[in-house]
Design a protein around this motif. Sequence first.
Motif, mmCIF file in Angstrom:
data_model
loop_
_atom_site.group_PDB
_atom_site.id
_atom_site.type_symbol
_atom_site.label_atom_id
_atom_site.label_comp_id
_atom_site.label_asym_id
_atom_site.label_seq_id
_atom_site.Cartn_x
_atom_site.Cartn_y
_atom_site.Cartn_z
ATOM 1 N N CYS A 133 0.762 -1.295 0.024
ATOM 2 C CA CYS A 133 -0.001 0.032 0.080
ATOM 3 C C CYS A 133 0.855 1.004 -0.189
ATOM 4 N N VAL A 134 0.676 2.218 -0.971
ATOM 5 C CA VAL A 134 1.369 3.422 -1.040
ATOM 6 C C VAL A 134 0.839 4.679 -0.623
ATOM 7 N N GLY A 135 -0.329 4.431 0.011
ATOM 8 C CA GLY A 135 -1.288 5.623 0.508
ATOM 9 C C GLY A 135 -1.671 6.643 -0.515
ATOM 10 N N CYS A 136 -2.123 6.084 -1.823
ATOM 11 C CA CYS A 136 -2.588 6.589 -2.781
ATOM 12 C C CYS A 136 -4.086 7.272 -2.805
ATOM 13 N N LEU A 137 -4.720 6.515 -1.550
ATOM 14 C CA LEU A 137 -6.092 6.799 -1.482
ATOM 15 C C LEU A 137 -7.128 6.683 -2.691
ATOM 16 N N ALA A 138 -6.684 5.851 -3.593
ATOM 17 C CA ALA A 138 -7.582 5.521 -4.719
ATOM 18 C C ALA A 138 -8.719 4.664 -4.412
ATOM 19 N N CYS A 139 -8.448 3.770 -3.321
ATOM 20 C CA CYS A 139 -9.577 3.131 -2.716
ATOM 21 C C CYS A 139 -10.534 3.696 -2.172
ATOM 22 N N MET A 140 -10.260 4.877 -1.452
ATOM 23 C CA MET A 140 -11.460 6.096 -0.878
ATOM 24 C C MET A 140 -12.162 6.717 -1.796
ATOM 25 N N VAL A 141 -11.675 7.343 -2.929
ATOM 26 C CA VAL A 141 -12.057 7.640 -4.030
ATOM 27 C C VAL A 141 -12.899 6.985 -4.786
#
Length: 220
Positions: A13-21
């Motif tokens: 996990c790279v913390g890109c926040l794509a899952c949140m978006v």
Amino acid sequence: MANKAIVTDLNRCVGCLACMVACKAVNNVPIGSYWNKVLRIGPSLKAGATSAHDVEMYYLPVQCQHCENPECVKVCPTGASHKLEDGTVQIDKSKCIGCQFCAMACPYGVRYLNEEERVVEKCTLCEQITAQGGLPQCVIQCGGRARFFGDLDEGIDSFEAPEIGYDVDRSYDNLYTGNRVKLGDMAKEYTEADVHHLPDVGNGPHFAYILRDRDWKGGE
């Protein structure tokens, strides 16, 4: 009875926040609410650190854990919160009265009152998609290919995600029709000690997290 869940390889996990978006977009989650949150754990000193610069950190996605014995279901006065045969915990909005008992009972704080509809909402594991054999949007859109979806009864090595690489067919619709890769074929070697869960207060959280060579703090 199946036990659908998500396993996240936190070392990827790279913390890109794509899952949140992706979650907010596909489920029309209201502004100010999040069915999936990504927490930054650390930076904190490594074990045996010799200087203040010797630190480590990782990102921890947190959402409904679709528990074995969900506290939210126990306290719901109308039966709106219920468990399906696939092991997921869902909410029947036609029965929800917005009392928020479930939100108060949840150990992870991942339920929210939709102020406009006056009903409680949360991660559904994209049930409208996964019930047809598809993958949750947070798994499809994961930038680090850290999230995998599957059935716990078949073991986490069988969990799947879209395959990566420029030579791979990555076309997909709402169900994702491209090629898939299994966690067991893609993940770096891990042991049982590397598999973690959020705190269990008797509810039996189903989601799992793989973390190697770092100090797991998700139980705090």
